[in-house]
Design a protein around this motif. Structure first.
Motif, PDB file in Angstrom:
ATOM      1  N   MET A 100     -14.892  -1.682   0.113  1.00  0.00           N
ATOM      2  CA  MET A 100     -14.683  -0.299  -0.465  1.00  0.00           C
ATOM      3  C   MET A 100     -14.565  -0.237  -2.162  1.00  0.00           C
ATOM      4  O   MET A 100     -14.217  -1.161  -2.742  1.00  0.00           O
ATOM      5  CB  MET A 100     -13.426   0.418   0.058  1.00  0.00           C
ATOM      6  CG  MET A 100     -13.379   1.928  -0.409  1.00  0.00           C
ATOM      7  SD  MET A 100     -11.802   2.400   0.150  1.00  0.00           S
ATOM      8  CE  MET A 100     -10.418   1.884  -1.150  1.00  0.00           C
ATOM      9  N   LYS A 101     -15.262   0.657  -2.419  1.00  0.00           N
ATOM     10  CA  LYS A 101     -15.403   0.903  -3.819  1.00  0.00           C
ATOM     11  C   LYS A 101     -14.229   2.018  -4.362  1.00  0.00           C
ATOM     12  O   LYS A 101     -14.501   3.168  -4.040  1.00  0.00           O
ATOM     13  CB  LYS A 101     -16.617   1.582  -4.524  1.00  0.00           C
ATOM     14  CG  LYS A 101     -17.691   0.208  -4.730  1.00  0.00           C
ATOM     15  CD  LYS A 101     -18.089  -0.421  -3.328  1.00  0.00           C
ATOM     16  CE  LYS A 101     -19.234  -1.094  -3.348  1.00  0.00           C
ATOM     17  NZ  LYS A 101     -19.611  -1.863  -2.160  1.00  0.00           N
ATOM     18  N   PRO A 102     -12.924   1.596  -4.790  1.00  0.00           N
ATOM     19  CA  PRO A 102     -11.920   2.510  -4.970  1.00  0.00           C
ATOM     20  C   PRO A 102     -12.267   3.742  -5.778  1.00  0.00           C
ATOM     21  O   PRO A 102     -12.944   3.498  -6.744  1.00  0.00           O
ATOM     22  CB  PRO A 102     -10.837   1.460  -5.532  1.00  0.00           C
ATOM     23  CG  PRO A 102     -11.170   0.271  -5.020  1.00  0.00           C
ATOM     24  CD  PRO A 102     -12.731   0.366  -5.325  1.00  0.00           C
ATOM     25  N   ASN A 103     -11.790   4.940  -5.258  1.00  0.00           N
ATOM     26  CA  ASN A 103     -12.002   5.959  -5.741  1.00  0.00           C
ATOM     27  C   ASN A 103     -10.991   7.156  -5.244  1.00  0.00           C
ATOM     28  O   ASN A 103     -10.965   7.492  -4.024  1.00  0.00           O
ATOM     29  CB  ASN A 103     -13.414   6.736  -5.413  1.00  0.00           C
ATOM     30  CG  ASN A 103     -13.784   7.930  -6.394  1.00  0.00           C
ATOM     31  OD1 ASN A 103     -12.948   8.637  -6.692  1.00  0.00           O
ATOM     32  ND2 ASN A 103     -15.190   8.141  -6.551  1.00  0.00           N
ATOM     33  N   PRO A 104     -10.186   7.717  -5.926  1.00  0.00           N
ATOM     34  CA  PRO A 104      -9.216   8.475  -5.514  1.00  0.00           C
ATOM     35  C   PRO A 104      -9.422   9.903  -5.182  1.00  0.00           C
ATOM     36  O   PRO A 104      -8.695  10.838  -4.576  1.00  0.00           O
ATOM     37  CB  PRO A 104      -7.928   8.391  -6.767  1.00  0.00           C
ATOM     38  CG  PRO A 104      -8.854   8.189  -7.939  1.00  0.00           C
ATOM     39  CD  PRO A 104     -10.028   7.414  -7.459  1.00  0.00           C
ATOM     40  N   ILE A 105     -10.603  10.048  -5.438  1.00  0.00           N
ATOM     41  CA  ILE A 105     -10.950  11.778  -5.428  1.00  0.00           C
ATOM     42  C   ILE A 105     -10.908  12.290  -3.758  1.00  0.00           C
ATOM     43  O   ILE A 105     -10.800  13.501  -3.734  1.00  0.00           O
ATOM     44  CB  ILE A 105     -12.311  11.798  -5.896  1.00  0.00           C
ATOM     45  CG1 ILE A 105     -12.513  13.526  -6.371  1.00  0.00           C
ATOM     46  CG2 ILE A 105     -13.413  11.318  -5.175  1.00  0.00           C
ATOM     47  CD1 ILE A 105     -13.419  13.876  -7.163  1.00  0.00           C
ATOM     48  N   PHE A 227     -15.765  17.928  -4.488  1.00  0.00           N
ATOM     49  CA  PHE A 227     -14.447  18.539  -5.136  1.00  0.00           C
ATOM     50  C   PHE A 227     -14.435  19.873  -5.581  1.00  0.00           C
ATOM     51  O   PHE A 227     -13.812  20.726  -5.225  1.00  0.00           O
ATOM     52  CB  PHE A 227     -13.908  17.601  -6.108  1.00  0.00           C
ATOM     53  CG  PHE A 227     -12.404  17.936  -6.548  1.00  0.00           C
ATOM     54  CD1 PHE A 227     -11.296  17.944  -5.535  1.00  0.00           C
ATOM     55  CD2 PHE A 227     -12.369  18.593  -7.746  1.00  0.00           C
ATOM     56  CE1 PHE A 227     -10.077  18.488  -6.163  1.00  0.00           C
ATOM     57  CE2 PHE A 227     -11.259  18.910  -8.416  1.00  0.00           C
ATOM     58  CZ  PHE A 227     -10.020  19.077  -7.554  1.00  0.00           C
ATOM     59  N   TYR A 228     -15.387  19.900  -6.703  1.00  0.00           N
ATOM     60  CA  TYR A 228     -15.412  21.204  -7.241  1.00  0.00           C
ATOM     61  C   TYR A 228     -15.968  22.401  -6.510  1.00  0.00           C
ATOM     62  O   TYR A 228     -15.870  23.697  -6.734  1.00  0.00           O
ATOM     63  CB  TYR A 228     -16.062  21.121  -8.535  1.00  0.00           C
ATOM     64  CG  TYR A 228     -15.393  20.319  -9.692  1.00  0.00           C
ATOM     65  CD1 TYR A 228     -14.402  21.072 -10.538  1.00  0.00           C
ATOM     66  CD2 TYR A 228     -15.385  19.098  -9.922  1.00  0.00           C
ATOM     67  CE1 TYR A 228     -13.625  20.429 -11.397  1.00  0.00           C
ATOM     68  CE2 TYR A 228     -14.683  18.314 -10.913  1.00  0.00           C
ATOM     69  CZ  TYR A 228     -13.741  18.934 -11.553  1.00  0.00           C
ATOM     70  OH  TYR A 228     -12.986  18.380 -12.507  1.00  0.00           O
ATOM     71  N   PHE A 229     -16.946  22.063  -5.831  1.00  0.00           N
ATOM     72  CA  PHE A 229     -17.565  23.019  -4.684  1.00  0.00           C
ATOM     73  C   PHE A 229     -16.317  23.576  -3.817  1.00  0.00           C
ATOM     74  O   PHE A 229     -16.191  24.878  -3.601  1.00  0.00           O
ATOM     75  CB  PHE A 229     -18.403  22.223  -3.770  1.00  0.00           C
ATOM     76  CG  PHE A 229     -18.935  23.144  -2.749  1.00  0.00           C
ATOM     77  CD1 PHE A 229     -20.196  23.856  -2.792  1.00  0.00           C
ATOM     78  CD2 PHE A 229     -18.239  23.302  -1.428  1.00  0.00           C
ATOM     79  CE1 PHE A 229     -20.831  24.642  -1.950  1.00  0.00           C
ATOM     80  CE2 PHE A 229     -18.942  23.920  -0.231  1.00  0.00           C
ATOM     81  CZ  PHE A 229     -20.118  24.671  -0.716  1.00  0.00           C
ATOM     82  N   ILE A 230     -15.484  22.817  -3.330  1.00  0.00           N
ATOM     83  CA  ILE A 230     -14.274  23.195  -2.395  1.00  0.00           C
ATOM     84  C   ILE A 230     -13.365  24.094  -3.466  1.00  0.00           C
ATOM     85  O   ILE A 230     -13.014  25.138  -2.965  1.00  0.00           O
ATOM     86  CB  ILE A 230     -13.747  22.102  -1.866  1.00  0.00           C
ATOM     87  CG1 ILE A 230     -14.605  21.379  -0.687  1.00  0.00           C
ATOM     88  CG2 ILE A 230     -12.328  22.432  -1.171  1.00  0.00           C
ATOM     89  CD1 ILE A 230     -14.023  20.192   0.036  1.00  0.00           C
ATOM     90  N   LYS A 231     -13.209  23.442  -4.520  1.00  0.00           N
ATOM     91  CA  LYS A 231     -12.225  24.271  -5.523  1.00  0.00           C
ATOM     92  C   LYS A 231     -12.535  25.605  -5.753  1.00  0.00           C
ATOM     93  O   LYS A 231     -11.930  26.531  -5.952  1.00  0.00           O
ATOM     94  CB  LYS A 231     -11.958  23.485  -6.680  1.00  0.00           C
ATOM     95  CG  LYS A 231     -11.054  23.870  -7.609  1.00  0.00           C
ATOM     96  CD  LYS A 231     -11.029  22.901  -8.825  1.00  0.00           C
ATOM     97  CE  LYS A 231      -9.926  23.274  -9.945  1.00  0.00           C
ATOM     98  NZ  LYS A 231      -8.416  23.089  -9.110  1.00  0.00           N
ATOM     99  N   ASN A 232     -13.899  25.930  -5.832  1.00  0.00           N
ATOM    100  CA  ASN A 232     -14.548  26.944  -6.241  1.00  0.00           C
ATOM    101  C   ASN A 232     -14.900  27.847  -5.165  1.00  0.00           C
ATOM    102  O   ASN A 232     -15.606  28.790  -5.053  1.00  0.00           O
ATOM    103  CB  ASN A 232     -15.494  26.758  -7.346  1.00  0.00           C
ATOM    104  CG  ASN A 232     -15.024  26.645  -8.601  1.00  0.00           C
ATOM    105  OD1 ASN A 232     -14.147  26.860  -9.144  1.00  0.00           O
ATOM    106  ND2 ASN A 232     -15.786  25.577  -8.955  1.00  0.00           N
ATOM    107  N   MET A 233     -14.621  27.429  -3.756  1.00  0.00           N
ATOM    108  CA  MET A 233     -15.216  28.058  -2.581  1.00  0.00           C
ATOM    109  C   MET A 233     -14.860  29.354  -2.539  1.00  0.00           C
ATOM    110  O   MET A 233     -15.707  30.338  -1.887  1.00  0.00           O
ATOM    111  CB  MET A 233     -14.920  27.140  -1.316  1.00  0.00           C
ATOM    112  CG  MET A 233     -15.760  27.621   0.044  1.00  0.00           C
ATOM    113  SD  MET A 233     -15.030  26.576   1.061  1.00  0.00           S
ATOM    114  CE  MET A 233     -16.013  25.047   0.995  1.00  0.00           C
ATOM    115  N   GLY A 234     -13.909  29.948  -2.880  1.00  0.00           N
ATOM    116  CA  GLY A 234     -13.504  31.285  -3.050  1.00  0.00           C
ATOM    117  C   GLY A 234     -14.016  32.104  -3.945  1.00  0.00           C
ATOM    118  O   GLY A 234     -13.859  33.317  -3.872  1.00  0.00           O
ATOM    119  N   GLY A 235     -14.789  31.659  -4.779  1.00  0.00           N
ATOM    120  CA  GLY A 235     -15.301  32.498  -5.797  1.00  0.00           C
ATOM    121  C   GLY A 235     -16.858  32.376  -5.848  1.00  0.00           C
ATOM    122  O   GLY A 235     -17.411  32.376  -4.905  1.00  0.00           O
TER     123      GLY A 235
END
Length: 260
Positions: A100-105, A227-235
């Motif tokens: 795995m290539k670690p990525n906490p996102i 991540f940003y797609f979901i974060k802004n999903m309500g807008g």
């Protein structure tokens, strides 16, 4: 949108699927060599995996199909094999985290989706037992989320890229296609969900396109874009941009999500 279906390998789990499978098969066949010669074990492993993929019998789980095929022509006692494989998943399988290539996102993506009231489904190809899928969720700190469903070879009767796989998910979670978004990195296995009316998001970081077909997702971008797609999903912040040639060889539209 009420539910997000997440693929695991190459999507939430940052790894090259071919590299992971190659290491997995080598490690498992080595562990089993005292019971079954490695060449024979690998042959039966792939035959039985394809038997699951090709199965159309809704009365048999993927697990049942796999083992019915595997034990044909195998002389070793069934319980010895099952015990040995169980020990492998408990004791050796976790070592595969090294690919795995670690990525906490990924865990932040799941937290963000939960925080805005979305239900979560792990829609990984159900060709592995639950113990192996939950172990891979631990690798991305995602083992404690309240998933509506995790598809495994024990609880599913079809695999990707069959539409029946997605139909079974919808039936289990009690949702209509238009209430769901499928997120994955495989052009064929994940985007086929759109044929049922499920919206799709193609994650391009470890994109798989075996036959070089033109991808036609509703949205696409990196795991960070997701991540940003979901974060802004309500807008109303989603705009269409072209693919950056440095990160993606195709030229289909991507979803550009402003960092707001």
């Amino acid at each position: 949108m009420k539910v997000i279906l997440f693929d695991l390998d190459g999507t939430l789990l940052p790894l090259d699927t071919e590299e992971f499978i190659e290491n997995y098969v080598k490690m498992l066949s080595w562990e089993m060599k005292t019971l079954i010669p490695q060449d024979l074990f690998v042959k039966k492993l792939w035959e039985s995996t394809y038997a699951m993929i090709n199965n159309t019998d809704p009365g048999k789980t993927n697990k049942e199909v796999f083992w019915e095929n595997f034990f044909e022509g195998i002389e070793c006692e069934r319980e010895l094999i099952l015990t040995k494989i169980g020990d492998f998943y408990k004791n050796r399988f976790p070592e595969l985290k090294k690919v795995m290539k670690p990525n906490p996102i990924s865990s932040f993506i799941l937290k963000e989706a939960e925080s805005i009231g979305l239900e979560l489904v792990i829609a990984t190809n159900p060709i592995f037992p639950e113990i192996a899928i939950r172990e891979r969720l631990r690798w991305i700190n995602a083992e404690n989320f309240s998933f509506k469903l995790i598809t495994t070879y024990e609880n599913m009767h079809f695999t990707k890229p069959r539409l029946e796989y997605y139909e079974e998910i919808l039936s289990i979670i009690g949702k209509a296609p238009e209430e769901c978004l499928m997120v994955g990195n495989d052009v064929e296995e994940d985007l086929i969900a759109s044929k049922l009316g499920i919206k799709t998001f193609l994650v391009i970081d470890y994109m798989i396109n075996r036959n070089g077909i033109e991808p036609k997702p509703d949205y696409a971008g990196s795991i960070e874009d997701l991540f940003y797609f979901i974060k802004n999903m309500g807008g109303n912040h989603i705009e269409r941009i072209r693919c950056c040639p440095r990160t993606c060889k195709s030229s289909f539209p991507l979803s550009g999500i402003p960092r707001t």
